[in-house]
Structures are given as C-alpha cells and as structure tokens.
Design a protein around this motif. Structure first.
Motif, mmCIF file in Angstrom:
data_model
loop_
_atom_site.group_PDB
_atom_site.id
_atom_site.type_symbol
_atom_site.label_atom_id
_atom_site.label_comp_id
_atom_site.label_asym_id
_atom_site.label_seq_id
_atom_site.Cartn_x
_atom_site.Cartn_y
_atom_site.Cartn_z
ATOM 1 N N THR A 292 0.600 -0.724 0.300
ATOM 2 C CA THR A 292 0.016 -0.033 0.077
ATOM 3 C C THR A 292 0.563 1.162 -0.072
ATOM 4 O O THR A 292 2.332 0.778 0.329
ATOM 5 N N THR A 293 0.099 2.345 0.012
ATOM 6 C CA THR A 293 0.817 3.750 -0.497
ATOM 7 C C THR A 293 1.227 4.649 1.358
ATOM 8 O O THR A 293 1.107 5.236 1.277
ATOM 9 N N ARG A 294 0.572 3.471 2.606
ATOM 10 C CA ARG A 294 0.242 3.576 3.803
ATOM 11 C C ARG A 294 1.751 3.523 4.444
ATOM 12 O O ARG A 294 2.596 3.510 3.877
ATOM 13 N N THR A 295 1.892 4.789 5.131
ATOM 14 C CA THR A 295 3.536 4.977 6.061
ATOM 15 C C THR A 295 3.387 4.899 7.584
ATOM 16 O O THR A 295 4.445 5.291 8.150
ATOM 17 N N GLU A 296 2.645 4.567 8.088
ATOM 18 C CA GLU A 296 2.143 4.134 9.396
ATOM 19 C C GLU A 296 2.797 3.121 9.700
ATOM 20 O O GLU A 296 2.701 2.364 8.862
ATOM 21 N N PRO A 297 3.116 3.006 10.893
ATOM 22 C CA PRO A 297 3.894 1.156 11.498
ATOM 23 C C PRO A 297 2.792 0.289 11.248
ATOM 24 O O PRO A 297 1.279 1.283 11.340
ATOM 25 N N VAL A 298 3.013 -0.380 10.857
ATOM 26 C CA VAL A 298 1.798 -1.516 11.053
ATOM 27 C C VAL A 298 0.853 -1.933 12.589
ATOM 28 O O VAL A 298 0.266 -2.232 12.707
ATOM 29 N N SER A 299 1.693 -1.574 13.564
ATOM 30 C CA SER A 299 1.486 -2.459 14.676
ATOM 31 C C SER A 299 0.604 -0.461 15.372
ATOM 32 O O SER A 299 -0.343 -1.114 16.335
ATOM 33 N N PHE A 300 0.136 0.798 14.811
ATOM 34 C CA PHE A 300 -0.101 1.677 14.320
ATOM 35 C C PHE A 300 -2.325 1.231 14.267
ATOM 36 O O PHE A 300 -2.269 1.381 13.604
ATOM 37 N N SER A 301 -2.486 2.293 15.402
ATOM 38 C CA SER A 301 -4.514 2.516 15.430
ATOM 39 C C SER A 301 -5.131 3.730 14.719
ATOM 40 O O SER A 301 -4.319 4.738 15.421
ATOM 41 N N ARG A 302 -5.562 3.447 14.147
ATOM 42 C CA ARG A 302 -6.079 4.368 13.150
ATOM 43 C C ARG A 302 -6.929 5.165 14.643
ATOM 44 O O ARG A 302 -7.838 6.517 14.700
ATOM 45 N N VAL A 303 -8.204 4.564 15.891
ATOM 46 C CA VAL A 303 -8.254 4.935 16.444
ATOM 47 C C VAL A 303 -8.192 6.141 18.000
ATOM 48 O O VAL A 303 -6.960 5.517 17.529
ATOM 49 N N ASP A 304 -8.910 6.873 17.306
ATOM 50 C CA ASP A 304 -8.021 8.171 18.345
ATOM 51 C C ASP A 304 -9.050 8.146 19.711
ATOM 52 O O ASP A 304 -10.186 8.373 20.100
ATOM 53 N N LEU A 305 -8.532 8.164 20.841
ATOM 54 C CA LEU A 305 -9.026 7.947 22.230
ATOM 55 C C LEU A 305 -9.387 8.783 22.548
ATOM 56 O O LEU A 305 -10.431 8.900 23.290
ATOM 57 N N ASN A 306 -9.072 9.906 21.995
ATOM 58 C CA ASN A 306 -9.197 11.394 22.605
ATOM 59 C C ASN A 306 -10.739 11.794 22.079
ATOM 60 O O ASN A 306 -11.768 12.728 22.541
ATOM 61 N N GLU A 307 -11.782 10.922 21.021
ATOM 62 C CA GLU A 307 -12.845 11.098 20.473
ATOM 63 C C GLU A 307 -13.863 10.845 21.314
ATOM 64 O O GLU A 307 -13.507 9.651 22.166
ATOM 65 N N ASP A 308 -14.875 11.042 21.897
ATOM 66 C CA ASP A 308 -16.299 10.792 22.851
ATOM 67 C C ASP A 308 -16.711 9.217 21.492
ATOM 68 O O ASP A 308 -16.281 8.764 20.348
ATOM 69 N N ASP A 309 -16.399 8.020 22.961
ATOM 70 C CA ASP A 309 -16.725 6.652 22.817
ATOM 71 C C ASP A 309 -17.848 6.512 21.236
ATOM 72 O O ASP A 309 -17.759 5.958 20.403
ATOM 73 N N ASP A 310 -19.130 7.501 21.364
ATOM 74 C CA ASP A 310 -19.764 7.233 20.199
ATOM 75 C C ASP A 310 -19.760 7.969 19.396
ATOM 76 O O ASP A 310 -19.947 7.264 17.729
ATOM 77 N N ILE A 311 -18.422 9.108 19.255
ATOM 78 C CA ILE A 311 -18.113 9.604 17.839
ATOM 79 C C ILE A 311 -17.409 8.204 16.720
ATOM 80 O O ILE A 311 -16.935 7.822 15.831
ATOM 81 N N LEU A 312 -16.686 7.309 17.939
ATOM 82 C CA LEU A 312 -15.442 6.591 16.757
ATOM 83 C C LEU A 312 -16.617 4.798 17.251
ATOM 84 O O LEU A 312 -15.787 4.907 16.056
ATOM 85 N N GLN A 313 -17.119 4.451 17.655
ATOM 86 C CA GLN A 313 -18.378 3.932 17.264
ATOM 87 C C GLN A 313 -18.818 3.664 15.899
ATOM 88 O O GLN A 313 -18.955 2.767 15.895
ATOM 89 N N GLN A 314 -18.859 5.052 15.662
ATOM 90 C CA GLN A 314 -19.778 5.257 14.620
ATOM 91 C C GLN A 314 -18.827 5.421 12.848
ATOM 92 O O GLN A 314 -18.751 5.073 12.193
ATOM 93 N N THR A 315 -17.542 6.362 13.374
ATOM 94 C CA THR A 315 -16.114 5.725 12.766
ATOM 95 C C THR A 315 -15.469 4.828 12.532
ATOM 96 O O THR A 315 -14.368 3.923 11.287
ATOM 97 N N PHE A 316 -15.480 3.808 13.519
ATOM 98 C CA PHE A 316 -14.644 2.532 13.179
ATOM 99 C C PHE A 316 -15.900 1.668 14.339
ATOM 100 O O PHE A 316 -16.124 0.954 15.466
ATOM 101 N N PRO A 317 -16.836 0.545 13.492
ATOM 102 C CA PRO A 317 -18.103 0.100 13.917
ATOM 103 C C PRO A 317 -17.090 -0.782 14.636
ATOM 104 O O PRO A 317 -18.105 -1.547 15.850
ATOM 105 N N LYS A 318 -16.187 -1.396 14.665
ATOM 106 C CA LYS A 318 -15.663 -2.674 15.165
ATOM 107 C C LYS A 318 -15.387 -2.505 16.546
ATOM 108 O O LYS A 318 -15.174 -3.517 17.117
ATOM 109 N N TYR A 319 -15.112 -1.096 16.458
ATOM 110 C CA TYR A 319 -14.281 -0.734 18.042
ATOM 111 C C TYR A 319 -15.789 -0.247 19.002
ATOM 112 O O TYR A 319 -15.139 -1.484 20.355
ATOM 113 N N ALA A 320 -16.506 -0.727 19.192
ATOM 114 C CA ALA A 320 -17.564 -1.127 19.309
ATOM 115 C C ALA A 320 -17.961 -2.333 20.547
ATOM 116 O O ALA A 320 -18.266 -2.990 21.859
ATOM 117 N N GLU A 321 -17.339 -3.441 19.892
ATOM 118 C CA GLU A 321 -17.212 -4.742 20.230
ATOM 119 C C GLU A 321 -16.327 -4.707 21.294
ATOM 120 O O GLU A 321 -16.224 -5.334 22.634
#
Length: 404
Positions: A292-321
């Motif tokens: 891919t063209t991604r340059t972030e380390p493979v072990s880093f998550s896209r989830v930003d824990l500073n966001e509200d849980d409601d927003i996170l679960q909408q953006t990242f549905p599997k995070y709700a699990e």
C-alpha cells in the motif's frame, strides 16, 4: 553531565495538539535537548526510541543515546534483578515536558516491556492483544498470528518468542550448536516438558492448555482465527522452511575456514551467522510500504481515544465490540509497569511540576512463551546464545573477555 554530549534524535511535533509516536525527528546533543525543554516550545520535543547501529546480524548494542556505559554502570541497571532469566532486546529512555499531558498514538509492541517512571507520571489506556482485529491497525491486512502470549506478527516466519523460525531451525540442526542446546531444553523425566519444547518451537501450544485456558485461547486470543487449520499451516511452514534450507545449503561456499571446536566464542558457523538483519523480529517502527501507500507503522491503530466513544463507534464500528475492554491506570515516580507484548497502549505523559519534565526508562525483552516459567521462560536458549554472542552479555552484564 555523563550524557550531555550524547547525540540524540528528538521527536518534534508541529503543535501541542499533535501526538507523539510518528513525528519527525531532529538530531541534537542531549544537553541542548534538556535546554529546549525549559523553553515555551519545550512541549513539542520528546525523546523516544533511538535507532541503534546494526551489523549484518542485527543491533550491535542493547541501548542507544543518551544512555551510555557510565549511566548504565552507576545510575541505571543494565537489567533489573527481577528480569534475571529474561533476555534483553533494548533499553530506551523517554523524556519530555508537558504540564497538561502529551500523548502517544495507540499501538502495540513486539516485546515484553518493563516501564519504569523516574520523574512525573504516565497514564496508560490499555487493550489486550485479542482486540487487534477491532482496533483498525494500519497493517490489518498483513496480520498473520496472534500468539497465546500476546505477540502479534505480520510475517508468518516468526515463532512465539519473536525468533525467526528459519534461524531457529538451522540452530536446532546443529549449525550453531543448536542440537546440543535443544537437548538441554527438555527434561526426559517430565512428559509435559517435552511437549512444551516441541509445541513452543512450532508456535502451537493449544494441546497443553487446561479447559479454562482452551476456552480463553479459542474465544479470546485468536478472536476468530481458524485454529482448526493450525496443524496444516504448520506442515506447510515446515515444508517451506526445508526448501529454504536446501536453497541456502546449495549456495554456500566450500571455501570457509575451519572452526576451532574448542572456542565457544568463535564466530565461524555460530548462531550469529544464522541471524541476518532481514530475519530479525519486526521493529517498533516497521512501515507499511510494500502493498500500500501507507507510511504509518503497521502496529499503530487508527483509533483516536481522545474522540468521544459515540463518534469512535460510528467511525470504527468494530471498536464498539471491544470498547468495554479498555483499562486505564496511572504510574508515578518510583513505580513500574510490566506490559506483555501485544498489549495496545496509548500513553499520556505529565511532567513533575517542580522539575518541569517527565522521564522514564523501559526495558524491551524477548517475550517468554505461554508455558514458560520465570526460571525457564523460553523453550530453548536461542536468545540467550544470541545475546552472548552478539552483545557479549551474560545475565545482563557484559561478559568478561578471556585472557590469552
């Protein structure tokens, strides 16, 4: 000071809102870095993992600047006594300044981690390794294994303690004394120990788990992986490794000098010749650049824990699990945290108000296998032999040279 003239690479973020972990780095003397921390822009600088010079077998030291022999001899232990049976991978120094708290991005590491806070405090947000498929890591398409001990790999060639299986197979075959060491790794009087050795080498420990462990293994650790196919996958891996060995043997030169069998430190045909830099465990900064063209380390998550849980679960549905599995804790000055490999962590660092800085030291260790003990954490002495040869270390201390 003992380290003032040491050259370091400090991470520099563009604003106080940015996170550390993947920021650009600037080279400077450690003394100048300390001066910068007391300025208005000091909060934008952070001392993190430093690159260690490598030879063809891997890193040639267990530590990097600003750590040096003087500090490790007088002020910081090379290896704390509680880690006496574990094998070191790297010692790191973490330092910065933030009154309100500066944070790193959510990620996992490939080694066990003893984190020691010397100044200030560290707030950890943690997720267990089984959450990897719900945390949207940048290398989610490359995940190969989630081992029972927590190790997450993006390459099928690594076993549970992070060793490259091809290297270990050659070592077991006797190229570096591995066959003899393999015998020492078993106990003829204990059937369970024999099973431990073979399973840990193959990366499959499920047969040894009791009923409760089996339940956790199937439902939690692999989190949906096809464990029923593990035996077939192992047979396939054995076939691939055997083919690679044959190819390497066919390409070897017959002009090598003979070895002195009586010299345990002889570099000829010892374990170091089997460990090439391209077969080392993936580093903390492994990038995704091949598929891919991604340059972030493979072990880093896209989830930003500073966001509200409601927003996170909408953006990242599997995070709700797995949101309810998040654990939070704070460690202060004089306290430490042992974090097994694979555990996701986002760290918020806050300064000591009087000293205007936060400081920590951590020890990365080769992860011990699931059925290991504190006295015998590994299924063999592969990593011990590597550290003895590569770093001339014995029990965490420099090995004394023989007098001739």
């Amino acid at each position: 000071s003992k380290a003032g003239k040491e050259q370091i690479f400090a991470e520099v973020r563009q604003s106080m809102d940015d996170k550390f972990g993947i920021a650009k780095k600037e080279q400077m003397e450690f003394g100048n870095f300390l001066d910068l921390l007391s300025t208005k822009q000091g909060g934008n600088y952070y001392l993190t993992v430093q690159e260690i010079e490598c030879n063809e077998y891997g890193p040639n030291k267990l530590y990097a600047s600003p750590l040096n022999e003087a500090l490790l001899q007088d002020d910081i232990p090379m290896k704390p006594s509680i880690l006496s049976y574990l094998e070191l991978h790297q010692i790191n120094c973490w330092m910065g300044h933030s009154e309100t708290g500066s944070s790193s991005k959510l990620h996992h590491d490939y080694h066990d981690n003893l984190y020691v806070v010397i100044r200030g405090q560290k707030q950890f947000a943690l997720f267990p390794p089984k959450c990897v498929h719900s945390l949207y890591v940048h290398g989610e398409d490359e995940i190969c294994n989630v081992f029972q001990n927590g190790l997450i790999t993006y390459d099928a060639d690594y076993r549970e303690d992070g060793a490259n299986q091809l290297n270990v197979r050659q070592w077991y075959d006797g190229s570096g004394g591995g066959a003899e060491e393999h015998k020492d790794c078993t106990d003829d009087d204990e059937e369970e120990q024999n099973e431990f050795d073979e399973d840990a080498f193959n990366g499959d420990d499920s047969d040894d788990l009791d009923e409760e462990q089996k339940f956790k293994f199937d439902e939690d650790a692999f989190n949906g992986d096809d464990t029923d196919d593990l035996d077939e996958e192992q047979k396939f891996m054995d076939k691939v490794l055997d083919e690679k060995l044959k190819q390497m043997e066919g390409n070897e030169s017959n002009d090598d000098d003979d070895c002195d069998d009586g010299d345990e430190d002889d570099d000829c045909e010892d374990v170091l010749q089997l460990i090439r830099s391209d077969q080392q465990p993936p580093s903390k900064r492994q990038k995704v650049e091949t598929k891919t063209t991604r340059t972030e380390p493979v072990s880093f998550s896209r989830v930003d824990l500073n966001e509200d849980d409601d927003i996170l679960q909408q953006t990242f549905p599997k995070y709700a699990e797995i949101a309810k599995l998040k654990q939070e804790l704070t460690i202060g000055e004089g306290e430490m945290l042992y974090l097994p490999c694979g555990w996701f962590h986002e760290v918020v660092s806050k300064s000591n108000a009087q000293l205007c800085s936060h400081l920590a030291v951590n020890y990365w260790l080769h992860p011990f296998v699931t059925n290991g003990t504190m006295q015998r954490p590994y299924c063999d002495s592969f990593w011990q032999d590597f550290n003895r040869k590569q770093h001339k270390q014995e029990n965490g201390k420099p090995k004394k040279e023989k007098k001739t």
